[in-house]
Design a protein around this motif. Structure first.
Motif, PDB file in Angstrom:
ATOM      1  N   GLU A  21      23.505  20.702  21.318  1.00 32.78           N
ATOM      2  CA  GLU A  21      23.436  19.342  21.867  1.00 32.78           C
ATOM      3  C   GLU A  21      24.833  18.744  22.093  1.00 32.78           C
ATOM      4  O   GLU A  21      25.091  18.098  23.114  1.00 32.78           O
ATOM      5  CB  GLU A  21      22.626  18.459  20.891  1.00 32.78           C
ATOM      6  N   GLN A 127      36.365   6.690  11.483  1.00 31.02           N
ATOM      7  CA  GLN A 127      35.059   6.867  10.816  1.00 31.02           C
ATOM      8  C   GLN A 127      34.168   7.917  11.468  1.00 31.02           C
ATOM      9  O   GLN A 127      33.513   8.698  10.789  1.00 31.02           O
ATOM     10  CB  GLN A 127      34.295   5.537  10.812  1.00 31.02           C
ATOM     11  N   SER A 128      34.162   7.919  12.797  1.00 29.20           N
ATOM     12  CA  SER A 128      33.269   8.839  13.506  1.00 29.20           C
ATOM     13  C   SER A 128      33.732  10.290  13.374  1.00 29.20           C
ATOM     14  O   SER A 128      33.011  11.210  13.736  1.00 29.20           O
ATOM     15  CB  SER A 128      33.180   8.459  14.977  1.00 29.20           C
ATOM     16  N   SER A 134      30.554  12.604   6.204  1.00 29.45           N
ATOM     17  CA  SER A 134      29.259  13.023   6.770  1.00 29.45           C
ATOM     18  C   SER A 134      28.641  14.119   5.910  1.00 29.45           C
ATOM     19  O   SER A 134      27.424  14.169   5.739  1.00 29.45           O
ATOM     20  CB  SER A 134      29.417  13.477   8.226  1.00 29.45           C
ATOM     21  N   ASN A 137      27.479  12.733   2.392  1.00 29.81           N
ATOM     22  CA  ASN A 137      26.208  12.039   2.539  1.00 29.81           C
ATOM     23  C   ASN A 137      25.027  13.003   2.351  1.00 29.81           C
ATOM     24  O   ASN A 137      24.059  12.705   1.653  1.00 29.81           O
ATOM     25  CB  ASN A 137      26.167  11.417   3.945  1.00 29.81           C
ATOM     26  N   LEU A 138      25.155  14.179   2.962  1.00 32.77           N
ATOM     27  CA  LEU A 138      24.139  15.220   2.808  1.00 32.77           C
ATOM     28  C   LEU A 138      24.034  15.660   1.348  1.00 32.77           C
ATOM     29  O   LEU A 138      22.945  15.830   0.813  1.00 32.77           O
ATOM     30  CB  LEU A 138      24.494  16.433   3.677  1.00 32.77           C
ATOM     31  N   GLN A 181      24.559   7.487  -1.286  1.00 31.03           N
ATOM     32  CA  GLN A 181      23.367   8.105  -0.685  1.00 31.03           C
ATOM     33  C   GLN A 181      22.415   8.595  -1.787  1.00 31.03           C
ATOM     34  O   GLN A 181      21.197   8.530  -1.625  1.00 31.03           O
ATOM     35  CB  GLN A 181      23.759   9.264   0.232  1.00 31.03           C
ATOM     36  N   MET A 320      21.360  22.290   4.246  1.00 27.18           N
ATOM     37  CA  MET A 320      20.675  21.494   5.272  1.00 27.18           C
ATOM     38  C   MET A 320      21.389  21.729   6.600  1.00 27.18           C
ATOM     39  O   MET A 320      21.914  20.793   7.218  1.00 27.18           O
ATOM     40  CB  MET A 320      20.736  20.010   4.910  1.00 27.18           C
ATOM     41  N   PRO A 321      21.429  22.998   7.043  1.00 25.69           N
ATOM     42  CA  PRO A 321      22.368  23.361   8.111  1.00 25.69           C
ATOM     43  C   PRO A 321      22.115  22.681   9.455  1.00 25.69           C
ATOM     44  O   PRO A 321      23.054  22.505  10.225  1.00 25.69           O
ATOM     45  CB  PRO A 321      22.208  24.881   8.216  1.00 25.69           C
ATOM     46  N   VAL A 322      20.881  22.309   9.759  1.00 29.90           N
ATOM     47  CA  VAL A 322      20.635  21.669  11.054  1.00 29.90           C
ATOM     48  C   VAL A 322      21.380  20.336  11.138  1.00 29.90           C
ATOM     49  O   VAL A 322      22.222  20.120  12.020  1.00 29.90           O
ATOM     50  CB  VAL A 322      19.125  21.462  11.315  1.00 29.90           C
ATOM     51  N   HIS A 323      21.078  19.442  10.197  1.00 34.88           N
ATOM     52  CA  HIS A 323      21.720  18.134  10.269  1.00 34.88           C
ATOM     53  C   HIS A 323      23.189  18.179   9.837  1.00 34.88           C
ATOM     54  O   HIS A 323      24.018  17.424  10.341  1.00 34.88           O
ATOM     55  CB  HIS A 323      20.940  17.109   9.447  1.00 34.88           C
ATOM     56  N   GLU A 326      24.935  19.260  12.827  1.00 36.54           N
ATOM     57  CA  GLU A 326      24.866  18.215  13.856  1.00 36.54           C
ATOM     58  C   GLU A 326      25.909  17.121  13.612  1.00 36.54           C
ATOM     59  O   GLU A 326      26.654  16.753  14.525  1.00 36.54           O
ATOM     60  CB  GLU A 326      23.453  17.621  13.898  1.00 36.54           C
ATOM     61  N   VAL A 327      25.977  16.609  12.397  1.00 35.14           N
ATOM     62  CA  VAL A 327      26.936  15.528  12.149  1.00 35.14           C
ATOM     63  C   VAL A 327      28.378  16.046  12.156  1.00 35.14           C
ATOM     64  O   VAL A 327      29.286  15.355  12.627  1.00 35.14           O
ATOM     65  CB  VAL A 327      26.622  14.730  10.850  1.00 35.14           C
ATOM     66  N   LYS A 330      29.443  16.295  15.660  1.00 32.85           N
ATOM     67  CA  LYS A 330      29.765  14.973  16.206  1.00 32.85           C
ATOM     68  C   LYS A 330      31.141  14.509  15.719  1.00 32.85           C
ATOM     69  O   LYS A 330      31.886  13.883  16.470  1.00 32.85           O
ATOM     70  CB  LYS A 330      28.669  13.976  15.865  1.00 32.85           C
ATOM     71  N   ASN A 331      31.461  14.811  14.464  1.00 30.72           N
ATOM     72  CA  ASN A 331      32.795  14.505  13.951  1.00 30.72           C
ATOM     73  C   ASN A 331      33.850  15.240  14.772  1.00 30.72           C
ATOM     74  O   ASN A 331      34.851  14.660  15.189  1.00 30.72           O
ATOM     75  CB  ASN A 331      32.927  14.913  12.475  1.00 30.72           C
TER      76      ASN A 331
ATOM     77  N   PRO B 152      15.946  22.123   6.674  1.00 27.48           N
ATOM     78  CA  PRO B 152      17.398  22.059   6.935  1.00 27.48           C
ATOM     79  C   PRO B 152      17.845  20.715   7.505  1.00 27.48           C
ATOM     80  O   PRO B 152      18.932  20.614   8.060  1.00 27.48           O
ATOM     81  CB  PRO B 152      17.605  23.198   7.947  1.00 27.48           C
ATOM     82  N   LYS B 153      17.023  19.709   7.356  1.00 27.96           N
ATOM     83  CA  LYS B 153      17.286  18.382   7.897  1.00 27.96           C
ATOM     84  C   LYS B 153      17.035  17.312   6.834  1.00 27.96           C
ATOM     85  O   LYS B 153      16.426  17.566   5.811  1.00 27.96           O
ATOM     86  CB  LYS B 153      16.303  18.104   9.045  1.00 27.96           C
ATOM     87  N   TYR B 154      17.479  16.090   7.164  1.00 31.19           N
ATOM     88  CA  TYR B 154      17.106  14.922   6.361  1.00 31.19           C
ATOM     89  C   TYR B 154      15.642  14.562   6.603  1.00 31.19           C
ATOM     90  O   TYR B 154      15.103  14.832   7.690  1.00 31.19           O
ATOM     91  CB  TYR B 154      17.910  13.702   6.823  1.00 31.19           C
ATOM     92  N   ALA B 161      28.085   6.922  10.706  1.00 36.74           N
ATOM     93  CA  ALA B 161      29.235   6.852  11.611  1.00 36.74           C
ATOM     94  C   ALA B 161      29.228   8.027  12.581  1.00 36.74           C
ATOM     95  O   ALA B 161      29.801   7.953  13.661  1.00 36.74           O
ATOM     96  CB  ALA B 161      30.527   6.835  10.804  1.00 36.74           C
ATOM     97  N   ALA B 162      28.567   9.128  12.187  1.00 31.98           N
ATOM     98  CA  ALA B 162      28.504  10.309  13.056  1.00 31.98           C
ATOM     99  C   ALA B 162      27.212  10.312  13.872  1.00 31.98           C
ATOM    100  O   ALA B 162      26.766  11.367  14.321  1.00 31.98           O
ATOM    101  CB  ALA B 162      28.623  11.574  12.224  1.00 31.98           C
TER     102      ALA B 162
END
Lengths: 381, 381
Positions: A21, A127-128, A134, A137-138, A181, A320-323, A326-327, A330-331, B152-154, B161-162
């Motif tokens: 994505e 931050q982004s 990120s 948080n996980l 979190q 949690m490899p998908v998210h 993903e984050v 994005k970073n 693998p997700k939340y 932020a991401a």
């Protein structure tokens, strides 16, 4: 400009640096994106899903590393990978520069421009790109799931035909990103939550999540640069342990998150404190790979000691490899925006505090003072 | 009257029939309570905690079984244990009488008065003794923790932020006690939840927990005696699968809870449906030990098939032994109240529908018609 997504080589690393994505957006900007065959597999992103968005799948590892302008990875980067990089190319990854400054030295010798995601400044503008946050948080979220799945009790209060179940008591130590979190997740699951942090200014954040703040009044300054917690004096550590002992003993679950960058984690839960916990209680130690916040922690293991299960997970984000991917992607993409012009050309502006802060090696030199200090290299200015 | 808490002999059984807190109340009523040494250990109740409330710890297993008037166990009761019981004594446990009627026959031959917790009638008056429900509640809760820890997700929607994390989609199949608790727990964790049940009258309960009800209109009666779901015709099963296929494919997590007492569980999720699920999706099959609701399930294992992890847990209540034992003990103590006079004397009133319904053997006879049917024994009335 060619950006390559390299495959992680560590057995336990399931993340991938860029998900389809996010890669798609770079492709649309006219950037050529390559992915090493199978790089996304363990994060459930097949080669086909990359191809669908215009990413080129490269089977030959050597070609990918040699011809790319920018190589993206997660971590932990290994010394064996340094020589795969072309001189003058850019590497972006978690490089653990304060814990493993030797690797940074190797990268500088290879004349690679290396960006370490741990060194992104903790400013609003960055931050982004803050991958430490990120991923923390996980880890905070997952630590509570592990605790709840290990605890021989329910978390929520339940009113059943067989009587009322009292809610579990959770104590979170360290209210950084992971700790906050963890608090939020434990509250979601219905636990009664207390939290402790040596930085009194996080009290409001803790309370806004519905947790009680455990006050430990210290006489010294506890906040380091960047908003991180500082390492305490022995006297302050002792006082903290005394105050916390009763709270630990009353808890069903203790989650510890205290880490000092580049150093061994501080002991917050002594074995003596563990002996006073309830039978069946659980400690989840997020600092396990830095030596642990609990004296009984063994990294990568579940230990049953004095009737208490001490869980020492390593690399929770990877579970949690998908998210997580993903984050992280994005970073990375936010950071890459600072490096690419709208025409897709590469430019590095070292006047930018983010580029300046995150870049640890460039033109054969180590750029970060903290890394130099860690290496014991004399300052040459 | 002497009541004995026997130790569970199955390797994976961590529960204990009576916890100290509940035993204490019986002791106060003048009842002599014994516990087999170490019986509570795996549920984190030491022998000392029993002794503190006046329970006698018995080291010799033979003595305990021979001299007790009532023996309490959880399950699964084994044939090898039958001969330990004294003729004329009372046994209360999960006896799986429809799945293992041969055991009931053995108990009747031994002239034991056996109460099976599965046979407690599903009436309002018997709710406090309904151990199937109290344990199913634990299984429903735990199934979601397993799903969340495997995904693998939340689960929750998060604004970071991401970028924004979309919430996980959870589909719960079967809205009995386990299913409803699974819905509630998944909602607590922030997932978007759909639920399906062949009994249309549970729709309101599902919706009141914040889940969407998946409507599958069937032309046949779907509710059996006691409010349980009935086994469907092949035609109805086929129609149900067709409607569910799209919902399964759209889900990150599917939790299945459909069991028919004494029979193989119905297949709700075919392998074909699994192939259409998202990579990384998770199925938790609570009917694993009855053959499974998913064609890919292997009891006691995590199976990765077509990119989907299918978890087939066995005896989830045992993995939360503190609360599982606590609620089971409360179920037992409510039943024991019906058997003991205020003076602590034992009386069995077979006019009482609970005593009548739960008692499967007495005076050398099998009392339950359903068990007789299961055994293929001709009715003699």
């Amino acid at each position: 400009m060619k950006i390559a997504i390299a495959k992680e080589i560590q057995v336990d690393e399931r993340r991938v640096a860029l998900v389809p994505e996010v890669a798609a957006k770079l492709v649309k900007q006219g950037i050529e994106v390559w992915v090493e065959a199978g790089a996304g597999e363990r994060a459930f992103f097949s080669d086909a899903t990359y191809e669908e968005v215009g990413v080129k799948v490269i089977g030959d590892t050597a070609t990918l590393w040699r011809d790319a302008d920018i190589v993206l990875k997660v971590g932990n980067f290994e010394e064996s990978e340094v020589d795969k990089l072309r001189e003058g190319s850019i590497l972006i990854a978690f490089l653990n520069p304060l814990g493993d400054p030797g690797l940074v030295q190797k990268l500088s010798e290879r004349k690679v421009t290396a960006f370490s995601m741990e060194m992104i400044p903790r400013t609003s503008r960055a931050q982004s790109m803050d991958a430490l946050s990120s991923q923390a948080n996980l880890a905070g979220y997952k630590s509570v799931l592990i605790a709840a799945a290990t605890l021989p009790k329910y978390f929520p209060m339940l009113t059943t035909a067989a009587g009322t179940i009292r809610p579990a008591k959770v104590l979170v130590m360290g209210a950084g990103v992971a700790g906050l979190q963890a608090i939020a997740t434990a509250r979601r699951l219905g636990a009664v939550v207390e939290a402790f942090d040596i930085r009194p200014e996080v009290k409001e954040q803790v309370q806004s999540l519905g947790a009680k703040f455990v006050d430990v009044t210290l006489e010294e300054d506890t906040v380091a640069e960047g908003g991180y917690a500082k390492e305490l004096s022995e006297k302050a550590k002792q006082h903290t342990r005394e105050v916390l002992t009763a709270h630990v003993a009353a808890s069903d679950v203790v989650i510890t998150t205290a880490q000092v960058p580049g150093r061994k984690a501080p002991i917050l839960v002594t074995e003596e404190m563990v002996t006073q916990m309830k039978p069946g209680a659980v400690v989840v130690d997020l600092a396990a790979s830095q030596g642990g916040n609990c004296e009984c922690t063994e990294a990568g293991k579940d230990v049953l000691k004095h009737g208490v299960t001490i869980v020492g997970p390593i690399n929770l984000p990877s579970s949690m490899p998908v998210h997580a991917s993903e984050v992280y992607a994005k970073n990375l993409s936010a950071l890459l925006k600072l490096m690419a012009t709208t025409e897709g050309e590469l430019t590095l502006n070292f006047e930018d505090d983010i580029i300046d802060g995150a870049c640890v090696t460039h033109n054969g030199e180590i750029r970060s003072q903290r890394v130099k200090d860690a290496l014991g290299v004399a300052v040459t200015q």
